[in-house]
Design a protein around this motif. Structure first.
Motif, mmCIF file in Angstrom:
data_model
loop_
_atom_site.group_PDB
_atom_site.id
_atom_site.type_symbol
_atom_site.label_atom_id
_atom_site.label_comp_id
_atom_site.label_asym_id
_atom_site.label_seq_id
_atom_site.Cartn_x
_atom_site.Cartn_y
_atom_site.Cartn_z
ATOM 1 N N PRO A 1 0.792 -1.233 0.000
ATOM 2 C CA PRO A 1 0.000 0.000 0.000
ATOM 3 C C PRO A 1 0.824 1.282 0.000
ATOM 4 O O PRO A 1 0.360 2.314 -0.486
ATOM 5 C CB PRO A 1 -0.832 -0.119 1.275
ATOM 6 N N THR A 2 2.027 1.250 0.536
ATOM 7 C CA THR A 2 2.828 2.472 0.638
ATOM 8 C C THR A 2 3.978 2.516 -0.356
ATOM 9 O O THR A 2 4.688 3.523 -0.436
ATOM 10 C CB THR A 2 3.395 2.630 2.057
ATOM 11 N N THR A 3 4.188 1.447 -1.101
ATOM 12 C CA THR A 3 5.306 1.396 -2.040
ATOM 13 C C THR A 3 4.953 2.127 -3.336
ATOM 14 O O THR A 3 3.955 1.791 -3.980
ATOM 15 C CB THR A 3 5.665 -0.062 -2.383
ATOM 16 N N PRO A 4 5.745 3.109 -3.746
ATOM 17 C CA PRO A 4 5.477 3.791 -5.019
ATOM 18 C C PRO A 4 5.586 2.823 -6.196
ATOM 19 O O PRO A 4 6.411 1.902 -6.194
ATOM 20 C CB PRO A 4 6.570 4.862 -5.076
ATOM 21 N N LYS A 5 4.748 3.063 -7.220
ATOM 22 C CA LYS A 5 4.663 2.124 -8.338
ATOM 23 C C LYS A 5 4.631 2.855 -9.670
ATOM 24 O O LYS A 5 4.075 3.946 -9.786
ATOM 25 C CB LYS A 5 3.400 1.260 -8.213
ATOM 26 N N VAL A 6 5.215 2.214 -10.668
ATOM 27 C CA VAL A 6 5.097 2.640 -12.059
ATOM 28 C C VAL A 6 4.237 1.599 -12.763
ATOM 29 O O VAL A 6 4.549 0.402 -12.727
ATOM 30 C CB VAL A 6 6.476 2.742 -12.743
ATOM 31 N N ILE A 7 3.157 2.036 -13.388
ATOM 32 C CA ILE A 7 2.172 1.120 -13.946
ATOM 33 C C ILE A 7 2.016 1.395 -15.437
ATOM 34 O O ILE A 7 1.812 2.550 -15.841
ATOM 35 C CB ILE A 7 0.808 1.290 -13.249
ATOM 36 N N GLU A 8 2.090 0.346 -16.253
ATOM 37 C CA GLU A 8 1.914 0.515 -17.691
ATOM 38 C C GLU A 8 0.603 -0.110 -18.148
ATOM 39 O O GLU A 8 0.345 -1.293 -17.905
ATOM 40 C CB GLU A 8 3.071 -0.098 -18.477
ATOM 41 N N ILE A 9 -0.204 0.674 -18.836
ATOM 42 C CA ILE A 9 -1.434 0.183 -19.471
ATOM 43 C C ILE A 9 -1.031 -0.495 -20.777
ATOM 44 O O ILE A 9 -0.507 0.135 -21.691
ATOM 45 C CB ILE A 9 -2.404 1.347 -19.754
ATOM 46 N N LYS A 10 -1.289 -1.797 -20.876
ATOM 47 C CA LYS A 10 -0.844 -2.563 -22.039
ATOM 48 C C LYS A 10 -1.926 -2.763 -23.096
ATOM 49 O O LYS A 10 -1.615 -3.163 -24.221
ATOM 50 C CB LYS A 10 -0.327 -3.938 -21.596
ATOM 51 N N VAL A 11 -3.192 -2.526 -22.735
ATOM 52 C CA VAL A 11 -4.294 -2.807 -23.659
ATOM 53 C C VAL A 11 -5.139 -1.553 -23.849
ATOM 54 O O VAL A 11 -5.798 -1.101 -22.907
ATOM 55 C CB VAL A 11 -5.185 -3.952 -23.127
ATOM 56 N N PRO A 12 -5.152 -0.966 -25.057
ATOM 57 C CA PRO A 12 -5.982 0.212 -25.295
ATOM 58 C C PRO A 12 -7.419 -0.172 -25.639
ATOM 59 O O PRO A 12 -7.702 -1.310 -26.038
ATOM 60 C CB PRO A 12 -5.304 0.862 -26.508
ATOM 61 N N ASP A 13 -8.313 0.773 -25.458
ATOM 62 C CA ASP A 13 -9.701 0.632 -25.899
ATOM 63 C C ASP A 13 -10.404 -0.579 -25.304
ATOM 64 O O ASP A 13 -11.210 -1.240 -25.955
ATOM 65 C CB ASP A 13 -9.762 0.542 -27.437
ATOM 66 N N ALA A 14 -10.099 -0.885 -24.052
ATOM 67 C CA ALA A 14 -10.743 -2.037 -23.409
ATOM 68 C C ALA A 14 -11.338 -1.654 -22.055
ATOM 69 O O ALA A 14 -11.688 -2.529 -21.275
ATOM 70 C CB ALA A 14 -9.738 -3.175 -23.245
ATOM 71 N N GLY A 15 -11.432 -0.380 -21.777
ATOM 72 C CA GLY A 15 -11.982 0.063 -20.506
ATOM 73 C C GLY A 15 -11.028 -0.070 -19.339
ATOM 74 O O GLY A 15 -11.429 0.099 -18.184
ATOM 75 N N MET A 16 -9.756 -0.349 -19.637
ATOM 76 C CA MET A 16 -8.784 -0.531 -18.566
ATOM 77 C C MET A 16 -8.545 0.759 -17.792
ATOM 78 O O MET A 16 -8.301 0.733 -16.589
ATOM 79 C CB MET A 16 -7.461 -1.057 -19.128
ATOM 80 N N GLU A 17 -8.643 1.888 -18.475
ATOM 81 C CA GLU A 17 -8.353 3.160 -17.834
ATOM 82 C C GLU A 17 -9.294 3.408 -16.652
ATOM 83 O O GLU A 17 -8.859 3.802 -15.567
ATOM 84 C CB GLU A 17 -8.467 4.301 -18.857
ATOM 85 N N ALA A 18 -10.587 3.169 -16.863
ATOM 86 C CA ALA A 18 -11.563 3.381 -15.790
ATOM 87 C C ALA A 18 -11.362 2.384 -14.663
ATOM 88 O O ALA A 18 -11.462 2.736 -13.474
ATOM 89 C CB ALA A 18 -12.983 3.266 -16.342
ATOM 90 N N ARG A 19 -11.087 1.130 -15.009
ATOM 91 C CA ARG A 19 -10.857 0.109 -13.979
ATOM 92 C C ARG A 19 -9.630 0.447 -13.148
ATOM 93 O O ARG A 19 -9.618 0.261 -11.927
ATOM 94 C CB ARG A 19 -10.701 -1.262 -14.631
ATOM 95 N N LEU A 20 -8.593 0.927 -13.811
ATOM 96 C CA LEU A 20 -7.370 1.301 -13.099
ATOM 97 C C LEU A 20 -7.633 2.456 -12.148
ATOM 98 O O LEU A 20 -7.208 2.424 -10.982
ATOM 99 C CB LEU A 20 -6.287 1.673 -14.118
ATOM 100 N N CYS A 21 -8.341 3.468 -12.613
ATOM 101 C CA CYS A 21 -8.663 4.609 -11.753
ATOM 102 C C CYS A 21 -9.500 4.169 -10.560
ATOM 103 O O CYS A 21 -9.251 4.603 -9.422
ATOM 104 C CB CYS A 21 -9.397 5.670 -12.558
ATOM 105 N N ASP A 22 -10.474 3.296 -10.798
ATOM 106 C CA ASP A 22 -11.324 2.806 -9.707
ATOM 107 C C ASP A 22 -10.499 2.048 -8.663
ATOM 108 O O ASP A 22 -10.706 2.218 -7.457
ATOM 109 C CB ASP A 22 -12.417 1.886 -10.260
ATOM 110 N N ALA A 23 -9.568 1.205 -9.136
ATOM 111 C CA ALA A 23 -8.748 0.428 -8.206
ATOM 112 C C ALA A 23 -7.869 1.342 -7.360
ATOM 113 O O ALA A 23 -7.751 1.155 -6.135
ATOM 114 C CB ALA A 23 -7.893 -0.575 -8.983
ATOM 115 N N LEU A 24 -7.249 2.323 -7.985
ATOM 116 C CA LEU A 24 -6.386 3.252 -7.242
ATOM 117 C C LEU A 24 -7.191 4.067 -6.235
ATOM 118 O O LEU A 24 -6.724 4.337 -5.124
ATOM 119 C CB LEU A 24 -5.667 4.182 -8.216
#
Length: 303
Positions: A148-171
């Protein structure tokens, strides 16, 4: 001839005025909390958790890298067939697991039944020490909960699949909006993510990198107001130097944190740091920590 000169002079004058206005109104990026919390020292970023040392993108790798003392964990996201965010680099399973075919063809239960340590070897295939050791593909939620406290670099590997919203929700759910930098090779995914999750720091996409390189060559970098906070680039691409000392100075003047990938040899690490690199994304974080004179605590890591 005079008429031609006048014809050309007007657009050139307009361009000059536009550039002057842009240079006066442009603003550098504001350093995000995820980076300011780490101080000014060079950052050691474990690429896929340190894939040269342990099975990549696994909880095991992230645990070991964190225990080693890295500053940030780098990871990649795909979607399972049932819409779960899973941490794996490739779009297919063949290279890293005992499975085959597309990641997106299997649901979460099927993906997590695979052995994610099956293919890892440090000796060219003479041995596979992590086979059958319970290493599996983690969900992104599991990573956020475990670190929970470790800084992270995250790469979105799949475009146009709704991943952006899911990622924002998880964060948002895990209260880690200020603990990550999100990047992608897909500009449209980055733009969509920035619109949906404006509080999260991002890195430059490939188009933004090309624009910065061009402006730097033309001496016009002062007109740039970055929509991103980090510049994550290779030293070279297609035989051309990308991470020149001049570009790194330019990026830093625009408020960007310059992180180089994937840097695995200590002489190269040293040279890039001397030229102005602020972070090293590496498969061997132990080498970077050693180079920087920081304790790796590796003797404390058991088998």
């Amino acid at each position: 001839m005079l008429r031609v000169a006048r014809f050309l002079l007007v657009p050139l004058l307009l361009i000059a005025i536009a550039l002057l206005v842009l240079s006066q109104t442009s603003r550098p990026a504001t350093p995000p909390k995820v980076l300011t919390s780490l101080g000014d020292r060079p950052l050691v970023i474990a690429h896929r958790g340190g894939k040269g040392l342990w099975p990549e993108n696994s909880l095991f790798a992230f645990e070991r890298a964190t225990a080693l003392g890295v500053d940030m964990l780098e990871m990649d996201l795909h979607l399972s067939a049932d819409g779960e965010l899973v941490v794996i680099h490739d779009s297919t399973l063949d290279r890293t697991t005992n499975g085959q075919g597309p990641v997106a063809a299997l649901d979460l239960d099927q993906l997590q039944a695979l052995d994610a340590g099956y293919r890892w070897t440090a000796d060219g295939g003479q041995s596979y020490p992590y086979r059958g050791q319970g290493v599996r593909i983690p969900t992104f939620d599991e990573v956020l909960a475990r670190f929970p406290t470790t800084p992270k670099v995250i790469e979105i590997k799949v475009p146009d699949a709704g991943m952006e919203a899911r990622l924002c929700d998880a964060l948002t759910t895990h209260d880690q909006l200020d603990r990550v930098i999100v990047g992608s090779f897909y500009e449209r995914s980055l733009q969509l993510f920035r619109e949906q999750c404006p509080a999260v720091a991002t890195s430059a996409g490939p188009g933004s990198v090309r624009l910065l390189v061009a402006l730097n060559l033309l001496g016009l970098s002062s007109v740039l107001s970055p929509s991103y906070q980090a510049l994550q680039i290779p030293e070279r691409h297609s035989g051309l130097t990308v991470a020149s000392e001049r570009l790194m100075r330019t990026a830093q003047a625009r408020g960007l944190n310059v992180q180089l990938w994937t840097i695995n040899e200590q002489p190269v690490m040293r040279r890039l740091l001397d030229q102005g690199a602020q972070g090293l994304i590496t498969d061997y974080p132990d080498r970077a920590l050693q180079l920087l004179g920081r304790s790796t605590r590796i003797s404390a890591l058991g088998d």
